[in-house]
Design a protein around this motif. Structure first.
Motif, PDB file in Angstrom:
ATOM      1  N   LEU A   1       0.843  -1.206   0.000  1.00 46.56           N
ATOM      2  CA  LEU A   1       0.000   0.000   0.000  1.00 46.56           C
ATOM      3  C   LEU A   1       0.874   1.250   0.000  1.00 46.56           C
ATOM      4  O   LEU A   1       0.695   2.156   0.797  1.00 46.56           O
ATOM      5  CB  LEU A   1      -0.943  -0.030   1.208  1.00 46.56           C
ATOM      6  CG  LEU A   1      -1.826  -1.283   1.297  1.00 46.56           C
ATOM      7  CD1 LEU A   1      -2.573  -1.324   2.625  1.00 46.56           C
ATOM      8  CD2 LEU A   1      -2.815  -1.358   0.124  1.00 46.56           C
ATOM      9  N   GLY A   2       1.842   1.279  -0.932  1.00 44.62           N
ATOM     10  CA  GLY A   2       2.664   2.475  -1.112  1.00 44.62           C
ATOM     11  C   GLY A   2       1.896   3.495  -1.936  1.00 44.62           C
ATOM     12  O   GLY A   2       0.663   3.461  -2.012  1.00 44.62           O
ATOM     13  N   GLN A   3       2.623   4.413  -2.549  1.00 46.08           N
ATOM     14  CA  GLN A   3       1.969   5.496  -3.301  1.00 46.08           C
ATOM     15  C   GLN A   3       1.025   4.937  -4.366  1.00 46.08           C
ATOM     16  O   GLN A   3      -0.072   5.447  -4.568  1.00 46.08           O
ATOM     17  CB  GLN A   3       3.017   6.343  -4.013  1.00 46.08           C
ATOM     18  CG  GLN A   3       3.932   7.101  -3.106  1.00 46.08           C
ATOM     19  CD  GLN A   3       4.326   8.417  -3.751  1.00 46.08           C
ATOM     20  OE1 GLN A   3       3.526   9.342  -3.853  1.00 46.08           O
ATOM     21  NE2 GLN A   3       5.551   8.500  -4.203  1.00 46.08           N
ATOM     22  N   MET A   4       1.460   3.901  -5.061  1.00 49.41           N
ATOM     23  CA  MET A   4       0.655   3.342  -6.145  1.00 49.41           C
ATOM     24  C   MET A   4      -0.392   2.361  -5.602  1.00 49.41           C
ATOM     25  O   MET A   4      -1.575   2.442  -5.927  1.00 49.41           O
ATOM     26  CB  MET A   4       1.564   2.626  -7.150  1.00 49.41           C
ATOM     27  CG  MET A   4       2.550   3.529  -7.857  1.00 49.41           C
ATOM     28  SD  MET A   4       1.767   4.715  -8.965  1.00 49.41           S
ATOM     29  CE  MET A   4       1.213   3.655 -10.284  1.00 49.41           C
TER      30      MET A   4
ATOM     31  N   ASN B   1      -0.006  -4.645   4.274  1.00 49.94           N
ATOM     32  CA  ASN B   1       1.184  -3.845   4.006  1.00 49.94           C
ATOM     33  C   ASN B   1       2.198  -4.104   5.108  1.00 49.94           C
ATOM     34  O   ASN B   1       1.826  -4.315   6.269  1.00 49.94           O
ATOM     35  CB  ASN B   1       0.828  -2.348   3.959  1.00 49.94           C
ATOM     36  CG  ASN B   1       1.956  -1.525   3.351  1.00 49.94           C
ATOM     37  OD1 ASN B   1       2.310  -1.718   2.187  1.00 49.94           O
ATOM     38  ND2 ASN B   1       2.538  -0.619   4.134  1.00 49.94           N
ATOM     39  N   ARG B   2       3.490  -4.082   4.740  1.00 48.26           N
ATOM     40  CA  ARG B   2       4.557  -4.322   5.734  1.00 48.26           C
ATOM     41  C   ARG B   2       4.419  -3.372   6.922  1.00 48.26           C
ATOM     42  O   ARG B   2       4.509  -3.782   8.071  1.00 48.26           O
ATOM     43  CB  ARG B   2       5.913  -4.163   5.048  1.00 48.26           C
ATOM     44  CG  ARG B   2       7.090  -4.376   5.962  1.00 48.26           C
ATOM     45  CD  ARG B   2       8.386  -4.204   5.227  1.00 48.26           C
ATOM     46  NE  ARG B   2       8.551  -2.841   4.696  1.00 48.26           N
ATOM     47  CZ  ARG B   2       9.638  -2.406   4.069  1.00 48.26           C
ATOM     48  NH1 ARG B   2      10.647  -3.228   3.877  1.00 48.26           N
ATOM     49  NH2 ARG B   2       9.702  -1.167   3.620  1.00 48.26           N
ATOM     50  N   SER B   3       4.190  -2.081   6.637  1.00 50.59           N
ATOM     51  CA  SER B   3       3.913  -1.114   7.717  1.00 50.59           C
ATOM     52  C   SER B   3       2.391  -1.012   7.809  1.00 50.59           C
ATOM     53  O   SER B   3       1.762  -0.397   6.959  1.00 50.59           O
ATOM     54  CB  SER B   3       4.483   0.269   7.379  1.00 50.59           C
ATOM     55  OG  SER B   3       5.767   0.140   6.818  1.00 50.59           O
TER      56      SER B   3
ATOM     57  N   LYS C   1      -0.563   1.964   7.004  1.00 50.46           N
ATOM     58  CA  LYS C   1      -1.019   2.461   5.703  1.00 50.46           C
ATOM     59  C   LYS C   1      -2.346   1.836   5.265  1.00 50.46           C
ATOM     60  O   LYS C   1      -2.953   2.267   4.290  1.00 50.46           O
ATOM     61  CB  LYS C   1       0.047   2.205   4.634  1.00 50.46           C
ATOM     62  CG  LYS C   1       1.280   3.081   4.817  1.00 50.46           C
ATOM     63  CD  LYS C   1       2.272   2.921   3.673  1.00 50.46           C
ATOM     64  CE  LYS C   1       3.556   3.672   3.978  1.00 50.46           C
ATOM     65  NZ  LYS C   1       4.638   3.356   3.048  1.00 50.46           N
TER      66      LYS C   1
ATOM     67  N   MET D   1       1.660  -4.892  -5.362  1.00 49.10           N
ATOM     68  CA  MET D   1       2.267  -3.661  -5.888  1.00 49.10           C
ATOM     69  C   MET D   1       3.348  -3.244  -4.908  1.00 49.10           C
ATOM     70  O   MET D   1       3.111  -2.436  -3.999  1.00 49.10           O
ATOM     71  CB  MET D   1       1.196  -2.575  -6.050  1.00 49.10           C
ATOM     72  CG  MET D   1       1.701  -1.328  -6.789  1.00 49.10           C
ATOM     73  SD  MET D   1       2.574  -1.746  -8.317  1.00 49.10           S
ATOM     74  CE  MET D   1       2.331  -0.281  -9.296  1.00 49.10           C
ATOM     75  N   LEU D   2       4.524  -3.836  -5.079  1.00 47.25           N
ATOM     76  CA  LEU D   2       5.614  -3.693  -4.115  1.00 47.25           C
ATOM     77  C   LEU D   2       6.817  -3.042  -4.772  1.00 47.25           C
ATOM     78  O   LEU D   2       6.907  -2.974  -6.002  1.00 47.25           O
ATOM     79  CB  LEU D   2       5.976  -5.080  -3.569  1.00 47.25           C
ATOM     80  CG  LEU D   2       4.808  -5.759  -2.841  1.00 47.25           C
ATOM     81  CD1 LEU D   2       4.926  -7.269  -2.908  1.00 47.25           C
ATOM     82  CD2 LEU D   2       4.721  -5.276  -1.401  1.00 47.25           C
ATOM     83  N   ALA D   3       7.764  -2.597  -3.926  1.00 49.14           N
ATOM     84  CA  ALA D   3       8.847  -1.749  -4.430  1.00 49.14           C
ATOM     85  C   ALA D   3       9.701  -2.429  -5.500  1.00 49.14           C
ATOM     86  O   ALA D   3       9.921  -1.869  -6.578  1.00 49.14           O
ATOM     87  CB  ALA D   3       9.732  -1.312  -3.257  1.00 49.14           C
TER      88      ALA D   3
ATOM     89  N   THR E   1       7.064  -3.259 -10.778  1.00 47.59           N
ATOM     90  CA  THR E   1       8.071  -3.277 -11.843  1.00 47.59           C
ATOM     91  C   THR E   1       9.233  -4.117 -11.337  1.00 47.59           C
ATOM     92  O   THR E   1       9.992  -3.683 -10.470  1.00 47.59           O
ATOM     93  CB  THR E   1       8.547  -1.847 -12.167  1.00 47.59           C
ATOM     94  OG1 THR E   1       7.405  -1.038 -12.448  1.00 47.59           O
ATOM     95  CG2 THR E   1       9.467  -1.856 -13.377  1.00 47.59           C
TER      96      THR E   1
ATOM     97  N   GLY F   1       1.859   5.071 -15.546  1.00 47.73           N
ATOM     98  CA  GLY F   1       1.042   6.097 -14.888  1.00 47.73           C
ATOM     99  C   GLY F   1       1.605   6.378 -13.511  1.00 47.73           C
ATOM    100  O   GLY F   1       1.993   5.447 -12.807  1.00 47.73           O
TER     101      GLY F   1
ATOM    102  N   GLY G   1       6.921  11.810  -6.973  1.00 49.01           N
ATOM    103  CA  GLY G   1       5.813  10.946  -7.401  1.00 49.01           C
ATOM    104  C   GLY G   1       6.339   9.555  -7.683  1.00 49.01           C
ATOM    105  O   GLY G   1       5.678   8.546  -7.443  1.00 49.01           O
TER     106      GLY G   1
ATOM    107  N   LYS H   1      16.535   1.610  -9.803  1.00 45.74           N
ATOM    108  CA  LYS H   1      16.240   0.170  -9.797  1.00 45.74           C
ATOM    109  C   LYS H   1      15.779  -0.278 -11.185  1.00 45.74           C
ATOM    110  O   LYS H   1      16.239  -1.280 -11.740  1.00 45.74           O
ATOM    111  CB  LYS H   1      15.166  -0.101  -8.736  1.00 45.74           C
ATOM    112  CG  LYS H   1      14.596  -1.486  -8.659  1.00 45.74           C
ATOM    113  CD  LYS H   1      13.232  -1.668  -9.300  1.00 45.74           C
ATOM    114  CE  LYS H   1      12.103  -0.821  -8.833  1.00 45.74           C
ATOM    115  NZ  LYS H   1      10.811  -1.081  -9.494  1.00 45.74           N
TER     116      LYS H   1
END
Ligand code: NAP
Length: 283
Positions: free
Chosen positions: A8-11, A30-32, A35, A62-64, A91, A113, A223, A231
């Motif tokens: 549950l990051g920005q995206m 989410n890990r944290s 969020k 949807m992870l880093a 990605t 996006g 953003g 990465k």
């Protein structure tokens, strides 16, 4: 549909929110954990472990980066072997996409996006995998995105398209930064340069979106954070080595990202690679 959403990051937060608002039965992790709070207040269920969110029809992630996906799939409490179809939006590398596909039912669906597009449900979804499995996910893709491209049957091909596209974004940023630096040193206002270029030959969304970020120096808040951009250039480089595809331009943009992170810190947008170009010209 019964959906799990991991990351549950920005995206991911924006994507999960749209799925909740569309009326799906969504379990989030989410890990944290903080969020997830507002999503739970909006009707989502909180999962204690990733696998607890993978008991329904589909689990979207949807992870880093590769390390995060590996932890969430193959680590303790991971979703490997769980009943839900795994749909990977992160990605990640071509190699990891192949490992995920080999380990169970998997659809790769990286997106184009930035966060505002994710919030508006206007992402572009690049879907690849077994065609029957991809079709099952299309209603979800229609909720998070404005268009779904069916790339092919091998999931990793979608990741290769995504990495190719991100390389082209960085190449466009590099080209704009060099042209704006030249114009500015010669006494031309960069706003004017962008107005002329986007109003004539360079009207594409990438020049408009990133050109505006460059002329307005909108590099914070990020953003898309420069370390994640670095990465992606590193993943593109690994694919280029694998497929024996020389990409000299990739080396330039990757080094400008490295330089920008070294000088500006980790919290700068990846479009901040333009700052390395400006600095090189003494601006
Ligand atoms: P972000 O805001 O930094 O979020 C990253 C997410 O990954 C967070 O939920 C984070 O959890 C989680 N995470 C990181 N390391 C982890 C680990 N080891 N184990 C478990 N979870 C971990 O990033 P983002 O901008 O949303 O990007 C997410 C993905 O989308 C990336 O692959 C990125 O390349 C791609 N993408 C981004 C954009 C964009 O414009 N931002 C556009 C298209 C695609 P915590 O909250 O606990 O840190």
């Amino acid at each position: 549909m019964r959906i799990g959403f991991l990351g549950l990051g920005q995206m991911g937060h924006a994507m999960a929110k749209n799925l909740v608002e569309a009326g799906h039965d969504v379990t989030v992790w989410n890990r944290s954990p903080g969020k997830a709070d507002d999503l739970v207040a909006a009707g989502a269920t909180r999962a204690e472990r990733p696998v607890d969110a993978a008991q329904g029809d589909v689990v979207m992630s949807m992870l880093a980066d590769d390390a995060a996906v590996e932890a969430v799939v193959f680590g303790d409490g991971g979703i490997a072997g769980a009943p839900a179809l795994h749909v990977g939006h992160s990605t990640i590398s071509v190699d990891l996409a192949e490992r995920l596909a080999a380990s169970g039912a998997y659809v790769a669906a990286p997106v184009f996006g930035r966060p505002p597009a994710a919030q508006a449900g206007k992402l572009f979804v690049l879907a690849a995998g077994d065609p029957g499995l991809v079709e099952r996910c299309v209603p979800l893709f229609d909720t998070i995105g404005q268009r779904t491209f069916r790339i092919g049957a091998a999931p990793a091909t979608a990741n290769l398209v995504k990495l190719s596209g991100n390389f082209m974004i960085m190449a466009a940023v590099e080209a704009m930064a060099e042209a704006m630096t030249l114009a500015e040193k010669g006494g031309v206002d960069r706003h004017m340069l962008l107005e002329v270029l986007t109003g004539t030959l360079f009207g594409a969304p990438v020049y408009q979106t990133y050109g505006t970020i460059l002329v307005e120096d909108r590099f914070r808040p990020a953003g898309f954070a420069a370390p994640l951009g670095l990465k992606d250039m590193t993943l593109a480089d690994a694919a280029a080595t694998r497929y024996r595809a020389p990409m000299p331009l990739l080396g330039i943009v990757r080094d400008h990202l490295r330089a920008t992170i070294a000088v500006e810190g980790e919290d700068v947008d990846w479009a901040g690679a333009a700052l390395a170009v400006r600095r090189g010209a003494g601006l």
